[in-house]
Scaffold this motif. Sequence first.
Motif, PDB file in Angstrom:
ATOM      1  N   ARG A  26      15.997  25.843  25.924  1.00  0.00           N
ATOM      2  CA  ARG A  26      15.563  27.179  25.516  1.00  0.00           C
ATOM      3  C   ARG A  26      16.359  28.246  26.269  1.00  0.00           C
ATOM      4  NH1 ARG A  26      11.164  27.865  22.640  1.00  0.00           N
ATOM      5  NH2 ARG A  26      10.295  25.882  23.364  1.00  0.00           N
ATOM      6  N   SER A  46      11.362  33.226  16.146  1.00  0.00           N
ATOM      7  CA  SER A  46      10.687  32.070  16.727  1.00  0.00           C
ATOM      8  C   SER A  46      10.839  30.810  15.875  1.00  0.00           C
ATOM      9  CB  SER A  46       9.201  32.388  16.952  1.00  0.00           C
ATOM     10  OG  SER A  46       8.546  31.264  17.494  1.00  0.00           O
ATOM     11  N   GLU A 105      12.859  27.448  17.188  1.00  0.00           N
ATOM     12  CA  GLU A 105      12.189  26.153  17.293  1.00  0.00           C
ATOM     13  C   GLU A 105      12.894  25.098  16.447  1.00  0.00           C
ATOM     14  OE1 GLU A 105       9.828  25.350  19.416  1.00  0.00           O
ATOM     15  OE2 GLU A 105      10.116  27.393  20.165  1.00  0.00           O
TER      16      GLU A 105
END
Length: 893
Positions: free
Chosen positions: A187, A201, A205
């Motif tokens: 990340r 987001s 992901e």
Amino acid sequence: MSGATHPAGGPRLYDRTAELAAVARLSTRAAAGRGGVLFVTGNPGEGRTALLSRAAYDFPGTAYRVAAPHHRGPWSAARALFTELAPTPAAGRRALRLARSEGGLVRAVATLAAEGEAVLICVDDLHLWDAHSRAALAAAWQEAGGRGYGRPGRVGWLVSAARHHRFPEVPGAETVRLGRLTTSGARALLGDLCTGVAPASPVGERLLDEAAGHPGVLAAAVRRLTAPQLAGALPLPRPAVDDTVLAEVYGGLLERLPAASRRLLATVAVVALAGRTGADGASTVASGVGGPGGSVPAGARGARAPAEPLEGLIADGLLRRRRGGTVGFEDPFLGRAALASARQSWRGRTRAPGPSGGPAEVLSAGGPATGSTPAADRPAAGAALARGEGHRADRLGASAAVRALSPVALGRAQLVRGLAALAGGPVMYAHEALLQAAELLRGRAPTEASDARFLAMEAAWAGGDVEACLAALDGGEDVGGLERDFADGLSAALTVRLDDARTALTRVVAGEGDADDPRLLLRAGAAALVLGDTAAAARIHARALVRARAEHRTALLPHALEQLAYAELRAGRYSRAARAAREGLRTAEATGQHNVAAHQHAVLALVASVEGDGTAVTEHAGRALATAGPHGLVQAATLAEWALARAELGRGLAAQAAARLLPLVRPGPRGGHFALRMLVVPCFVETAVAAGRDAEARDAAEEYAAWAALGVDGPAQAQLARCRALLAEGEASAYWFREAVRRHDSCGNDFERARTLLAYGTWLRRRRRPGDARGPLRDALVTFERAAAGGWAEHARSELRATGGTSGGTTDPAALRELTPQQQRIVRLVARGATNQEVADHLSLSPRTVDHHLRGVFARLGIRSRVELPGVVDGWDAGREVPASAAGRRPGR
């Protein structure tokens, strides 16, 4: 090249705390004047170069970074190294000349490193350096490491290479292996990659999920996205980690692999995605390689045989072998990249009519990456495979993938499955898989179909199944020439049509003179063994071994050594057999060929039974049987049980040994291996007679007589005469013993001749004829000692002592008069230290004649070796001087 002491900025690393600590330890040693080597290994894109850049940036002294040059000629990398280190071109050339001398690279670096200043040399991509430069570096590191890096000064080496590269053994060197990033590390990397645009987001992901912690894959996936895609305004590619990303990260590695290896990786990847999962959740595929002891490796040309590329990929770490004879990818992304590369290759070609036989045949048929799974599920299946979640990939499309494969793709998948069981799984499973592969490939890929049939024959041979061997050899219409001769000859031998077998197999043996490929040589050597020509078999197998080494065919070495060990065993040269088997065991274990290793353990157990080492017999036989039982290796099991029985006979446990050998000499599925059954009979007859089981011994001897009459084993007639001597009574036994010795003299197996002499001498001693027994027993003792057969030598020594004779030490001076004048001259020359060649030159004889005379002298004098001759000669001379001086004395003086 970058020779800057400090780059403009230090690269940021993620989840590399342990690796940076290892670099810090190297820097500390270099600063303290002890130097050292730190190896860094990792898959493509995992950050080896970044780690070297950070190390160079952090190093307090002078740091150099040297990458592999584009040109890979001899000494090209060393030239690049010294160009980087040298202050002037002339100094670089002088250093290169010094480096080319033996061990000179350390001194060359020392001449260029600043006096008293710590230096860090960062070598990137060592696997791409030319062989000359790599060898010089390895010698330099080993020389310096052997003396603790105390000299030449304060030089540290930080060396990176791909995961499949094998670093040299360097004393004191440390190795760190890069791996995947944690979720938090990935990340953080994603955040740094997306400068100016924070990823939405769901986008982030998905990228993290598909990249599965691989920094290079994540970076490549991000680079190909536009700002709207990162922000979520436009859809991402499906999958985000697609062929383009994988080609960017893995393309260089795949391009450097041979075509056969690339094709095999693509096949394994197809089966891994389409097949069932392994116990550990990673996608696996049953695959491997192996060869039965005494059988014939398949493939007329090394480039054709799939066995060697597979074992090479396993040895290099690109594939890994798991329990149960399965193989999976060390790096799951590599499998997907191999499929992507095959697809790209196919798209760039014009499809020709008919089956292509190339890797794209797997894909053009609608394999899992080209339409076997629903479109919506393919990205998820690829991501699941990349993370090692084989259960997800299987649910998403395995059955559809299997149904969509073409016959060629299915055949290659079965070929890969069969190869593995042949190496480390049940061999009869391998036989079935390989026969299916041959049928699927017949007419479509004839070369591979032929290979599959010969490999199936190997599997059946290892399993001791004659019918299965014949089934594999039958129907091979795709082969011709010596391949056809070998198949026909072996089929004829298995069905006891010996005239036909000799005609065909003799042509195969005769063809070895024109063969350079080690696989062809191994086939010729196997044909020689079937014909009973052990001398030719050993010679040809030794030549095959030399060729395999010269061509660096690592995967073939265990097979060549196995065949050579078996040939030496058949010839009665046990010490040579042990030497080949020990090396074969090391190479088999190094390449994961567990079934070959079991056979080598069995050979070593048999050798240990000859040497009288009971502990070694138990250990090697136990390890052979531990694999032979579950994998159905009847040949290895037969050799191991034979070794245990011989050890029991040596301890006087004749009844136990006979009970162990009886199943091995009986025909049928519960018996021993068909190619070894008759070879065990003489040992069984000896143990059965000693155990009082004369009826069973006679039955076995009669069957052995019929087999010996076929003329397929040189010592068989002599051993048959020994069996008849053991079973006869009175003077009939003496006749058969003398006949056995006479026949041994022409068959060339000295060990079996010594066994017959021992049995004859024992028979004479027990009939109260000690004087007659000493000659055969002394001759047997000398032969056993020369063959390092310690157990048999001790037995002969014990029997000799029981006759009142001696096995060494003091010798009757009168024995000198029993020697011929020629033997006396030879004895005196040898006692002065002359070699056999020197004696031969002095007396105008051949070394072989000298050796023959010495054997007779040793037997006559009851001594064990030439080392005892000086003492014997001194005793003779002293014995002659005493009477002479006594005769010169006058009475009364």
